[in-house]
Write a protein that holds these residues in place. Structure first.
Motif, PDB file in Angstrom:
ATOM      1  N   ALA A  53       0.834  -1.124   0.123  1.00 34.48           N
ATOM      2  CA  ALA A  53      -0.272   0.202  -0.163  1.00 34.48           C
ATOM      3  C   ALA A  53       0.841   1.086  -0.204  1.00 34.48           C
ATOM      4  O   ALA A  53       2.045   1.551   0.818  1.00 34.48           O
ATOM      5  N   SER A  54      -0.156   2.858  -0.644  1.00 32.82           N
ATOM      6  CA  SER A  54       1.395   3.869  -0.422  1.00 32.82           C
ATOM      7  C   SER A  54       0.848   4.106   1.386  1.00 32.82           C
ATOM      8  O   SER A  54       2.562   4.910   1.056  1.00 32.82           O
ATOM      9  N   LEU A  55       0.315   3.836   1.866  1.00 36.94           N
ATOM     10  CA  LEU A  55       0.784   3.983   3.418  1.00 36.94           C
ATOM     11  C   LEU A  55       0.294   3.143   4.270  1.00 36.94           C
ATOM     12  O   LEU A  55      -1.358   2.432   4.001  1.00 36.94           O
ATOM     13  N   ILE A  56       1.006   2.368   5.206  1.00 40.19           N
ATOM     14  CA  ILE A  56       0.633   1.705   5.957  1.00 40.19           C
ATOM     15  C   ILE A  56       1.109   2.606   7.514  1.00 40.19           C
ATOM     16  O   ILE A  56       2.513   2.679   7.388  1.00 40.19           O
ATOM     17  N   GLU A  57       0.375   2.584   8.328  1.00 43.60           N
ATOM     18  CA  GLU A  57       0.916   3.177  10.109  1.00 43.60           C
ATOM     19  C   GLU A  57      -0.268   2.473  10.938  1.00 43.60           C
ATOM     20  O   GLU A  57      -1.343   2.230  11.019  1.00 43.60           O
ATOM     21  N   ALA A  58       1.010   1.764  11.904  1.00 45.74           N
ATOM     22  CA  ALA A  58       0.506   1.492  12.776  1.00 45.74           C
ATOM     23  C   ALA A  58       0.564   2.186  14.386  1.00 45.74           C
ATOM     24  O   ALA A  58       2.149   2.338  14.400  1.00 45.74           O
ATOM     25  N   SER A  59       0.063   2.074  14.761  1.00 49.76           N
ATOM     26  CA  SER A  59       0.558   3.157  16.661  1.00 49.76           C
ATOM     27  C   SER A  59       0.304   1.721  18.008  1.00 49.76           C
ATOM     28  O   SER A  59      -1.033   1.918  17.808  1.00 49.76           O
ATOM     29  N   PHE A  60       1.261   1.945  18.492  1.00 51.32           N
ATOM     30  CA  PHE A  60       0.783   1.158  19.596  1.00 51.32           C
ATOM     31  C   PHE A  60       1.800   1.050  20.783  1.00 51.32           C
ATOM     32  O   PHE A  60       2.553   2.075  20.736  1.00 51.32           O
ATOM     33  N   GLY A  61       1.513   1.224  22.086  1.00 49.38           N
ATOM     34  CA  GLY A  61       2.771   0.531  23.273  1.00 49.38           C
ATOM     35  C   GLY A  61       3.748   0.335  22.888  1.00 49.38           C
ATOM     36  O   GLY A  61       3.730  -0.542  22.136  1.00 49.38           O
ATOM     37  N   HIS A  62       4.832   0.698  24.009  1.00 47.59           N
ATOM     38  CA  HIS A  62       5.856   0.288  23.910  1.00 47.59           C
ATOM     39  C   HIS A  62       6.016  -1.302  24.089  1.00 47.59           C
ATOM     40  O   HIS A  62       6.738  -1.571  23.808  1.00 47.59           O
ATOM     41  N   SER A  63       5.471  -1.672  25.528  1.00 47.87           N
ATOM     42  CA  SER A  63       5.062  -3.320  25.543  1.00 47.87           C
ATOM     43  C   SER A  63       6.790  -3.584  25.539  1.00 47.87           C
ATOM     44  O   SER A  63       6.899  -3.020  27.057  1.00 47.87           O
ATOM     45  N   SER A  64       6.596  -4.920  25.251  1.00 49.92           N
ATOM     46  CA  SER A  64       7.979  -4.994  25.701  1.00 49.92           C
ATOM     47  C   SER A  64       9.398  -4.994  25.021  1.00 49.92           C
ATOM     48  O   SER A  64      10.301  -5.448  25.010  1.00 49.92           O
ATOM     49  N   ILE A  65       8.891  -4.322  24.055  1.00 49.40           N
ATOM     50  CA  ILE A  65       9.777  -3.853  22.988  1.00 49.40           C
ATOM     51  C   ILE A  65      11.320  -3.160  23.655  1.00 49.40           C
ATOM     52  O   ILE A  65      10.205  -1.702  23.781  1.00 49.40           O
ATOM     53  N   ASN A  66      12.150  -3.132  23.154  1.00 53.15           N
ATOM     54  CA  ASN A  66      13.355  -2.312  23.884  1.00 53.15           C
ATOM     55  C   ASN A  66      13.314  -0.859  22.150  1.00 53.15           C
ATOM     56  O   ASN A  66      14.919  -1.870  21.955  1.00 53.15           O
ATOM     57  N   LEU A  67      13.101  -0.275  22.702  1.00 59.44           N
ATOM     58  CA  LEU A  67      13.230   1.056  21.333  1.00 59.44           C
ATOM     59  C   LEU A  67      14.964   1.852  21.667  1.00 59.44           C
ATOM     60  O   LEU A  67      15.342   1.753  21.473  1.00 59.44           O
ATOM     61  N   GLU A  68      15.313   1.597  22.642  1.00 58.45           N
ATOM     62  CA  GLU A  68      16.668   2.106  23.509  1.00 58.45           C
ATOM     63  C   GLU A  68      17.575   1.716  22.467  1.00 58.45           C
ATOM     64  O   GLU A  68      18.420   1.820  22.252  1.00 58.45           O
ATOM     65  N   ASP A  69      17.542   0.211  22.350  1.00 57.25           N
ATOM     66  CA  ASP A  69      18.270  -0.062  21.555  1.00 57.25           C
ATOM     67  C   ASP A  69      18.792   0.358  20.154  1.00 57.25           C
ATOM     68  O   ASP A  69      19.580   0.297  19.768  1.00 57.25           O
ATOM     69  N   ILE A  70      17.753   0.659  19.433  1.00 64.13           N
ATOM     70  CA  ILE A  70      17.924   1.671  18.244  1.00 64.13           C
ATOM     71  C   ILE A  70      17.986   3.061  18.319  1.00 64.13           C
ATOM     72  O   ILE A  70      17.599   3.767  17.820  1.00 64.13           O
ATOM     73  N   GLY A  71      17.442   3.812  19.479  1.00 65.04           N
ATOM     74  CA  GLY A  71      17.683   4.731  19.715  1.00 65.04           C
ATOM     75  C   GLY A  71      16.649   5.918  19.966  1.00 65.04           C
ATOM     76  O   GLY A  71      16.974   7.341  19.684  1.00 65.04           O
ATOM     77  N   ILE A  72      15.680   4.904  19.926  1.00 63.47           N
ATOM     78  CA  ILE A  72      14.537   6.129  20.529  1.00 63.47           C
ATOM     79  C   ILE A  72      14.049   5.924  21.938  1.00 63.47           C
ATOM     80  O   ILE A  72      14.179   5.114  22.811  1.00 63.47           O
ATOM     81  N   PHE A  73      14.139   7.033  23.243  1.00 60.62           N
ATOM     82  CA  PHE A  73      14.190   6.894  23.960  1.00 60.62           C
ATOM     83  C   PHE A  73      12.614   7.698  24.768  1.00 60.62           C
ATOM     84  O   PHE A  73      12.543   8.138  26.495  1.00 60.62           O
ATOM     85  N   ASP A  74      11.845   8.523  23.327  1.00 66.00           N
ATOM     86  CA  ASP A  74      10.470   8.815  24.690  1.00 66.00           C
ATOM     87  C   ASP A  74       9.214   7.709  24.431  1.00 66.00           C
ATOM     88  O   ASP A  74       9.121   6.625  24.324  1.00 66.00           O
ATOM     89  N   ASN A  75       8.725   8.443  25.751  1.00 65.82           N
ATOM     90  CA  ASN A  75       7.432   7.983  26.249  1.00 65.82           C
ATOM     91  C   ASN A  75       6.046   7.177  25.797  1.00 65.82           C
ATOM     92  O   ASN A  75       5.333   6.915  25.444  1.00 65.82           O
ATOM     93  N   ASP A  76       6.143   8.004  24.283  1.00 68.45           N
ATOM     94  CA  ASP A  76       4.601   8.225  23.304  1.00 68.45           C
ATOM     95  C   ASP A  76       4.474   6.718  22.585  1.00 68.45           C
ATOM     96  O   ASP A  76       5.405   5.850  22.858  1.00 68.45           O
ATOM     97  N   ASP A  77       3.626   6.850  22.467  1.00 74.55           N
ATOM     98  CA  ASP A  77       2.772   5.915  21.233  1.00 74.55           C
ATOM     99  C   ASP A  77       4.227   5.571  20.352  1.00 74.55           C
ATOM    100  O   ASP A  77       4.433   6.764  20.492  1.00 74.55           O
ATOM    101  N   LEU A  78       4.724   4.206  20.474  1.00 74.39           N
ATOM    102  CA  LEU A  78       4.956   3.822  18.864  1.00 74.39           C
ATOM    103  C   LEU A  78       5.036   3.808  18.226  1.00 74.39           C
ATOM    104  O   LEU A  78       3.550   3.566  17.900  1.00 74.39           O
ATOM    105  N   VAL A  79       4.775   4.913  16.531  1.00 73.65           N
ATOM    106  CA  VAL A  79       4.405   4.887  15.319  1.00 73.65           C
ATOM    107  C   VAL A  79       5.391   3.721  14.424  1.00 73.65           C
ATOM    108  O   VAL A  79       6.833   4.246  13.938  1.00 73.65           O
ATOM    109  N   LEU A  80       4.852   2.721  14.220  1.00 74.46           N
ATOM    110  CA  LEU A  80       6.150   2.252  12.250  1.00 74.46           C
ATOM    111  C   LEU A  80       5.227   3.081  11.263  1.00 74.46           C
ATOM    112  O   LEU A  80       3.143   2.956  11.026  1.00 74.46           O
TER     113      LEU A  80
END
Length: 506
Positions: A53-80
């Protein structure tokens, strides 16, 4: 979990937004309505499929995903997000990402099972789950130690094989390397030598003409001397002329000395030397390049001369580590045999719920590998060949064990896992998925009625003139759709009654 999913301009949907629940989300609809397209879009977010699709987007909480491993430290919902135009670009919280990195990051968080997947029943996966059931620290340390030793074993083995291949051609390699070294050393090139000889060659070609010009200048120089005497006789300033004359005489003298030092008899030697140096430059790019190559070839020659010693050293290391890993592989096998019975009992429990024959598992010895030398064979009853329905349910049972032992949450995506099942078998699958939905957010496609009966949310996907649409069904809508799934387009009163009975808990 995914809180919101947006898809724009796919082959099925012009634009669709859904807000899935935390638990068991089931999607139904007639064939070709877009169910598989939806699943492909969700899988694309996690790097498991190409964007559709031209745009696919999902938002969800951090849950068990450790985003700090990729340099994302904010506490907002994760958006892919995936944006597909001329190129496909991936974003995590507006930071550019790669498909591969997304797949690596979410690999342990997102589980996907389809009727075509086979990884769940691979020996590697079965042993990994069996090992995860063993919580003893001693075993974890042993397993880590084996894995490290096995990596070293593979490295030494590859190096030994390389040396043995070289040894087969060692005489030829050594002789050729010595020949290349001798060719450069015979010329013995010096940095800057070529340019110096070229200048000498030019000087030689101009020697006669320059001497003739010097000879023609001597009357003029004598005349200047007479001029200086004249100026001296009339008491005029002669210093500027004397300095100029002296400078000219020094230049002429230096040029004469240089030309006299050039022996015309050496021209042949110079030309021969230039030819040798030119060949060197042509072959190696420069004099400096030839000297660098010479140094490298001398190192290679030393390696060839010492190859027997190197091989013996590597073999010694390999023998030592081989003994270590075989010992550890045997110890790992003892741990696995000790815990295999409880593993089988846990699997039996899920197989029973899924209406499968009693599972039988046996550890066999195979060649040493990443997982020791164990092969975990799995059978249902007395058979190790499975129907497609048995295969799908067995994969689900194995996944249940993996989730039990890992105690993690995440997202589970299922594509028609209840295909080719009887009603009672399909109901067993639905019941197990309802249990899993306590820890996992589940997205499942189904053409049978049982999954929708146990679902937290039931979505209907329908074609329309403006592309397919997705509707979250209320209780009455669920009753109608389940009845359609049972009886087809001509919905019967019996199907309606069955659906009402199944959904009376809502």
């Amino acid at each position: 979990m995914i809180n919101r999913l947006l898809i724009k301009d796919s082959i099925a949907f012009n634009e669709v937004v859904i807000n899935p629940s935390k638990g068991f989300n089931v999607f139904s609809g007639v064939s070709g309505s877009g169910k598989s397209v939806l699943m492909e879009s969700i899988l694309a977010l996690f790097g498991l499929r190409d964007a559709n699709a031209s745009l696919i987007e999902a938002s969800f909480g951090h849950s068990s995903i450790n985003l700090e491993d990729i340099g994302i430290f904010d506490n907002d919902d994760l958006v892919l997000s995936i944006v597909k135009k001329d190129k496909t670009k991936y974003f995590i919280n507006n930071q550019v990402f790669s498909k591969k990195r997304a797949k690596d990051l979410f690999g342990n968080y997102v589980k996907y099972i389809s009727s075509h997947s086979i990884n769940e029943l691979s020996n590697e996966n079965l042993l990994k789950i069996l090992d995860s059931s063993i919580k003893e620290d001693e075993f974890r340390i042993l397993l880590d130690s084996y894995n490290n030793d096995y990596k070293s074993f593979i490295k030494y083995k590859a190096e030994l094989e390389r040396l043995e291949d070289e040894e087969k051609n060692i005489i030829e390699l050594r002789e050729f390397t010595m020949f290349e070294i001798s060719q450069i050393e015979l010329v013995n090139p010096k940095i800057g030598e070529y340019d110096e000889l070229m200048q000498v060659k030019k000087d030689l070609s101009k020697k006669e003409k320059i001497l003739e010009k010097i000879s023609s200048l001597k009357p003029i120089i004598n005349g200047m001397a007479e001029l200086i005497n004249f100026l001296n006789s009339i008491d005029k300033n002669k210093e500027i002329f004397e300095e100029t004359l002296n400078d000219i005489e020094v230049i002429i003298q230096q040029e004469e000395e240089k030309l006299e030092s050039i022996n015309e008899d050496d021209i042949e030697n110079i030309l021969n030397r230039l030819e040798l140096l030119s060949n060197i430059i042509h072959k190696y790019g420069s004099i400096e390049g030839s000297l660098e190559y010479l140094a490298k070839k001398k190192i290679d020659l030393e390696h060839y001369n010492n190859i027997s010693f190197n091989k013996a050293s590597i073999q010694k290391e390999l023998d030592y580590i081989s003994k270590s890993i075989y010992t550890k592989a045997e110890q790992i096998r003892e741990w696995r045999e000790k815990y295999l019975e409880s593993f089988i009992k846990s699997l039996e429990n899920y197989c029973k719920k899924l209406m499968l024959n009693t599972p039988r598992l046996k550890l066999e010895k195979i060649d040493l590998g990443n997982n020791g030398y164990d092969l975990l064979e799995i059978m249902l009853g007395n058979s190790n060949t499975f129907s497609s329905g048995e295969f799908n349910r067995l994969k689900l049972a194995i996944l249940c064990l993996e989730i039990d032992y890992s105690k993690q949450s995440g997202i589970l995506i299922l594509d028609e896992i209840d295909a080719n099942l009887s009603g009672s078998e399909s109901e067993g699958v639905a019941q197990v998925l309802a249990l899993l939905s306590r820890d996992y957010q589940i997205f499942a496609i189904s053409h049978q009625s049982h999954m929708p009966c146990f679902a937290t949310n039931h979505y209907l996907i329908q074609k329309s003139n403006n592309g397919s649409k997705i509707t979250l069904l209320d209780k009455e809508g669920r009753i109608q759709e389940i009845a359609r799934m049972i009886s087809g387009a001509n919905i019967t009163s019996e199907a309606i009654s069955f659906a009402r009975e199944k959904l009376q808990h809502l």
